[in-house]
Design an enzyme around this catalytic site. Structure first.
Site, PDB file in Angstrom:
ATOM      1  CB  CYS A  25      -0.969   0.009   1.183  1.00 47.85           C
ATOM      2  SG  CYS A  25      -0.205  -0.266   2.798  1.00 47.85           S
ATOM      3  CG  HIS A  81      -4.551   0.559   4.779  1.00 47.42           C
ATOM      4  ND1 HIS A  81      -4.111  -0.105   3.669  1.00 47.42           N
ATOM      5  CD2 HIS A  81      -5.660   1.269   4.379  1.00 47.42           C
ATOM      6  CE1 HIS A  81      -4.899   0.177   2.648  1.00 47.42           C
ATOM      7  NE2 HIS A  81      -5.827   1.003   3.042  1.00 47.42           N
ATOM      8  CG  ASP A  98      -8.128   2.753   1.156  1.00 44.69           C
ATOM      9  OD1 ASP A  98      -7.218   2.085   0.618  1.00 44.69           O
ATOM     10  OD2 ASP A  98      -8.719   2.385   2.189  1.00 44.69           O
TER      11      ASP A  98
END
Length: 222
Positions: A25, A81, A98
């Site tokens: 991520c 994250h 996201d």
């Protein structure tokens, strides 16, 4: 070094147009920020973009509406994250980008907080989420990752890496991901300082806040 190929329409960016490598991520967001800047969706220098690392000391943070989840509510327990928040001035709606979310892309910050973070949901203390907020221009200048965290003790990949070369910082650093993803309760600002703007915009690793402060922070940055 090859970078992800994107196909954009003016002022339009669809998650399906972005190369996305599961479990990387931080790299996904790095290239997302660059594309938002180059496409004109964000300021050319990324002044309206912020990179948020979400984690805690236990490396256990629940987030809802995540594509990697096998549950109907999309909840998953990440070790950490990373997302991007675009701050809109003059009363505009702040946006969350996201790439791992099943919500709209981008998603209004208030909606993302209520649906993905769910601060009203009572969690045990070991699952409390903390947010490291880093100004995107600083992140794009300093961040580096050689992906060592994605190898096991025998040197095998725990998740297949992206096809492009690892990210090297502009100052030559090859790995400093741990400086961003390591977040401790003692790092969290109990109260947002009066000089919040200079604190967020002037510090390499930004500031660390709790989930209850997230929306307030973006409303106060000048």
């Amino acid at each position: 070094m090859t970078t992800p190929e994107l196909h954009l329409q003016p002022n339009c960016l669809d998650a399906s147009d972005l190369d996305h490598t599961p479990f990387y991520c931080e790299e996904n967001v790095y290239f997302l920020c660059k594309k938002l800047c180059s496409s004109g969706i964000a300021d050319a220098h990324g002044s309206d973009l912020f990179v948020l690392f979400i984690s805690n000391e236990n490396k256990q943070i629940p987030l809802w509406h995540q594509k990697a989840s096998n549950r109907a509510d999309g909840v998953i327990l990440w070790d950490y994250h990373v997302i991007c928040v675009q701050r809109k001035k003059d009363g505009g709606t702040h946006l969350v980008w996201d790439l791992d979310s099943s919500l709209t892309f981008p998603c209004p910050l208030a909606t993302y907080v209520s649906e993905t973070v769910r601060p009203s949901f009572q969690l045990f203390s070991e699952f409390k989420r903390f947010f490291r907020v880093v100004h995107a221009p600083l992140f794009l200048h300093h961040f580096a990752s050689d992906r060592r965290h994605m190898k096991d003790s025998e040197g095998n990949w725990t998740a297949h890496p992206p096809p492009y070369e690892p990210i090297v910082a502009e100052d030559g650093s090859v790995h400093n991901l741990n400086e961003y993803m390591e977040i401790h309760a003692g790092d969290v600002l109990m109260n947002l300082p009066q000089d919040l703007t200079s604190a967020v915009l002037g510090q390499k690793h930004g500031v660390v806040i709790g989930e209850a402060q997230l929306e307030e922070l973006f409303s106060r940055i000048a």
